[in-house]
Scaffold this active site. Structure first.
Site, short mmCIF file in Angstrom:
data_model
loop_
_atom_site.label_atom_id
_atom_site.label_comp_id
_atom_site.label_asym_id
_atom_site.label_seq_id
_atom_site.Cartn_x
_atom_site.Cartn_y
_atom_site.Cartn_z
N LYS A 82 59.96 50.65 10.24
CA LYS A 82 59.99 49.22 9.85
C LYS A 82 61.42 48.76 9.56
O LYS A 82 61.85 47.70 10.01
CB LYS A 82 59.11 48.97 8.61
CG LYS A 82 57.65 49.38 8.78
CD LYS A 82 56.83 49.08 7.54
CE LYS A 82 57.26 49.87 6.31
NZ LYS A 82 57.10 51.33 6.42
N ARG A 94 51.68 45.01 1.18
CA ARG A 94 51.12 46.34 1.35
C ARG A 94 49.95 46.59 0.41
O ARG A 94 49.61 47.75 0.14
CB ARG A 94 52.19 47.43 1.25
CG ARG A 94 52.93 47.47 -0.01
CD ARG A 94 54.31 48.00 0.22
NE ARG A 94 54.44 49.41 0.40
CZ ARG A 94 55.53 49.98 0.92
NH1 ARG A 94 56.54 49.23 1.34
NH2 ARG A 94 55.63 51.26 1.03
N ARG A 100 65.73 61.47 7.25
CA ARG A 100 66.42 60.17 7.12
C ARG A 100 67.67 60.27 6.26
O ARG A 100 67.73 60.95 5.25
CB ARG A 100 65.47 59.14 6.50
CG ARG A 100 66.21 57.83 6.17
CD ARG A 100 65.30 56.71 5.80
NE ARG A 100 64.23 57.09 4.91
CZ ARG A 100 63.09 56.43 4.82
NH1 ARG A 100 62.87 55.37 5.57
NH2 ARG A 100 62.16 56.84 3.99
N ARG A 148 67.30 59.22 0.16
CA ARG A 148 66.56 58.44 -0.84
C ARG A 148 65.82 59.34 -1.82
O ARG A 148 65.32 60.39 -1.44
CB ARG A 148 65.56 57.51 -0.13
CG ARG A 148 66.15 56.16 0.18
CD ARG A 148 65.29 55.33 1.07
NE ARG A 148 63.86 55.28 0.72
CZ ARG A 148 62.97 54.54 1.39
NH1 ARG A 148 63.36 53.80 2.41
NH2 ARG A 148 61.71 54.53 1.05
N ARG A 176 53.33 59.06 -0.73
CA ARG A 176 53.56 57.72 -0.14
C ARG A 176 52.65 57.50 1.06
O ARG A 176 52.11 56.42 1.25
CB ARG A 176 55.03 57.57 0.27
CG ARG A 176 55.94 57.38 -0.93
CD ARG A 176 57.40 57.59 -0.59
NE ARG A 176 57.86 56.78 0.50
CZ ARG A 176 58.92 57.09 1.26
NH1 ARG A 176 59.60 58.22 1.04
NH2 ARG A 176 59.30 56.30 2.22
P1 AP5 Z 1 62.76 53.77 8.85
O1 AP5 Z 1 63.13 52.65 9.74
O2 AP5 Z 1 63.57 54.00 7.63
O3 AP5 Z 1 61.19 53.71 8.50
P2 AP5 Z 1 60.39 52.77 7.50
O4 AP5 Z 1 59.10 52.45 8.15
O5 AP5 Z 1 61.25 51.63 7.05
O6 AP5 Z 1 60.15 53.80 6.33
P3 AP5 Z 1 60.26 53.67 4.75
O7 AP5 Z 1 60.12 55.08 4.26
O8 AP5 Z 1 61.47 52.91 4.34
O9 AP5 Z 1 59.00 52.84 4.44
P4 AP5 Z 1 58.31 52.72 3.07
O10 AP5 Z 1 57.31 51.67 3.38
O11 AP5 Z 1 57.77 53.97 2.52
O12 AP5 Z 1 59.48 52.37 2.07
P5 AP5 Z 1 59.90 51.04 1.33
O13 AP5 Z 1 61.36 51.08 1.19
O14 AP5 Z 1 59.26 49.86 1.93
O15 AP5 Z 1 62.76 55.10 9.77
C1 AP5 Z 1 62.47 56.37 9.19
C2 AP5 Z 1 63.33 57.43 9.90
O16 AP5 Z 1 62.90 57.53 11.26
C3 AP5 Z 1 64.83 57.10 9.94
O17 AP5 Z 1 65.56 58.27 9.76
C4 AP5 Z 1 65.05 56.52 11.35
O18 AP5 Z 1 66.35 56.77 11.83
C5 AP5 Z 1 63.99 57.27 12.15
N1 AP5 Z 1 63.45 56.46 13.25
C6 AP5 Z 1 63.10 55.14 13.21
N2 AP5 Z 1 62.61 54.75 14.40
C7 AP5 Z 1 62.64 55.85 15.20
C8 AP5 Z 1 62.25 56.08 16.57
N3 AP5 Z 1 61.74 55.11 17.34
N4 AP5 Z 1 62.40 57.33 17.08
C9 AP5 Z 1 62.92 58.34 16.31
N5 AP5 Z 1 63.32 58.17 15.01
C10 AP5 Z 1 63.17 56.94 14.47
O19 AP5 Z 1 59.20 51.24 -0.10
C11 AP5 Z 1 59.65 52.19 -1.03
C12 AP5 Z 1 58.85 52.07 -2.32
O20 AP5 Z 1 59.05 50.76 -2.90
C13 AP5 Z 1 57.34 52.18 -2.18
O21 AP5 Z 1 56.92 53.53 -2.18
C14 AP5 Z 1 56.86 51.42 -3.42
O22 AP5 Z 1 56.99 52.19 -4.59
C15 AP5 Z 1 57.87 50.27 -3.51
N6 AP5 Z 1 57.43 49.07 -2.76
C16 AP5 Z 1 58.06 48.53 -1.69
N7 AP5 Z 1 57.39 47.45 -1.26
C17 AP5 Z 1 56.32 47.31 -2.07
C18 AP5 Z 1 55.25 46.37 -2.10
N8 AP5 Z 1 55.13 45.39 -1.20
N9 AP5 Z 1 54.30 46.53 -3.08
C19 AP5 Z 1 54.40 47.50 -3.98
N10 AP5 Z 1 55.39 48.42 -3.99
C20 AP5 Z 1 56.35 48.33 -3.05
#
Ligand code: AP5
Length: 252
Positions: free
Chosen positions: A35, A110, A156, A189, A200
């Protein structure tokens, strides 16, 4: 030339993109689906901002704001932050002037309550005020196998300065552990530890899968295969967005 310039997908010149209202785009998908990576490409293509609730919350934690202190432990355990706190920071961010033509929501909604809240917010803030003719979000779900997600998250690395996302297996920096853009040392992270990653992913299944079901029931979600090279995934997403945006502007 990058894939975004190569692909002829709808309005693509800079001038056209600057004039066009894109509207709200929601990227859904489990942790590690890509994402954040895709949001950066899409926001660059349409020249609209990325609104990542994860990034906004991590910034609060880093700055040790009252909100940051409240959510720090929850995030470290891989649990969701309470809906009202997240909706508040999203409302604040979406009212910024740079979000007037549209935005990409990364990591929001989410939980089903957040999705219902978002519909109401978009309706009152953007549609009923006459800012946008079409206000329903274009929802794109990125799908990747569970085991690949584990590998991706464990590998990552992120730049603390510009936010660029790398991977030790697939998106390697030119110099080990150093950001290509600004030379900062990359970091891992806090929630990218194995036991937290599994929590997660379980939280996603329990609380965010119903969001996908909610949009599916309303016929508003498209699913993209995220297990392809980054640029191919971006091109597919852009194609879907252009198709939906064109249909919406024709009132379909
Ligand atoms: P990346 O692009 O970083 O993936 P992502 O989907 O963004 O993964 P996240 O782990 O950031 O998602 P998340 O939803 O858990 O975290 P968030 O920060 O939102 O890619 C991942 C890896 O794969 C990278 O190394 C990249 O290089 C590689 N990659 C990407 N595309 C690729 C491809 N096509 N081929 C090969 N490799 C590839 O949330 C964190 C925390 O915040 C949550 O756990 C929660 O506690 C809180 N939070 C955030 N939003 C909310 C909400 N709306 N409500 C409640 N709590 C929330």
């Amino acid at each position: 030339m990058g894939i975004l310039e190569q692909e002829r997908v709808g309005a693509s010149s800079m001038a056209e993109q600057l004039l066009r209202n894109i509207g709200p785009i929601v990227l859904l998908g489990p942790p590690g689906a890509g994402k954040g990576t895709q949001s950066k490409n899409i926001t660059q293509h349409y020249r609209i901002p990325q609104v990542s609730t994860g990034d906004l919350l991590r910034e609060h934690v880093k700055q040790a704001t009252p909100l940051g202190l409240e959510v720090k432990e929850l995030m470290a355990r891989g649990e969701l932050v309470p809906d009202h706190l997240v909706c508040d920071i999203v409302a604040w961010r979406l009212r910024e002037p740079d979000a007037r033509r549209g935005f990409v929501l990364d990591g929001f909604p989410r939980a089903q309550k957040q999705a219902v809240w978002l519909d109401a917010f978009l309706k009152f803030e953007f549609f009923e005020t006459g800012k946008w003719p079409a206000w329903l979000p274009i929802v794109v779900r990125i799908q990747v196998d569970y085991n690949k997600l584990l590998l991706r998250i464990a590998g990552r690395r992120t730049c603390p300065t510009c936010g660029r996302i790398y991977n030790v297996h697939s998106q390697t920096p030119l110099v080990d552990e150093i950001c290509d853009v600004d030379g900062s040392k990359l970091f891992i992270r806090d929630d990218d530890r194995e036991e937290v990653i599994r929590e997660r992913l379980a939280t996603y299944e329990r609380q965010t899968q119903p969001v996908a079901d909610y949009y599916a029931q309303l016929g508003r979600i498209v699913t993209i295969d995220g297990d392809r090279p980054v640029d191919e995934v971006t091109a597919s997403i852009v194609r879907e967005i252009d198709g939906k945006a064109a249909a919406a502007s024709e009132g379909k």
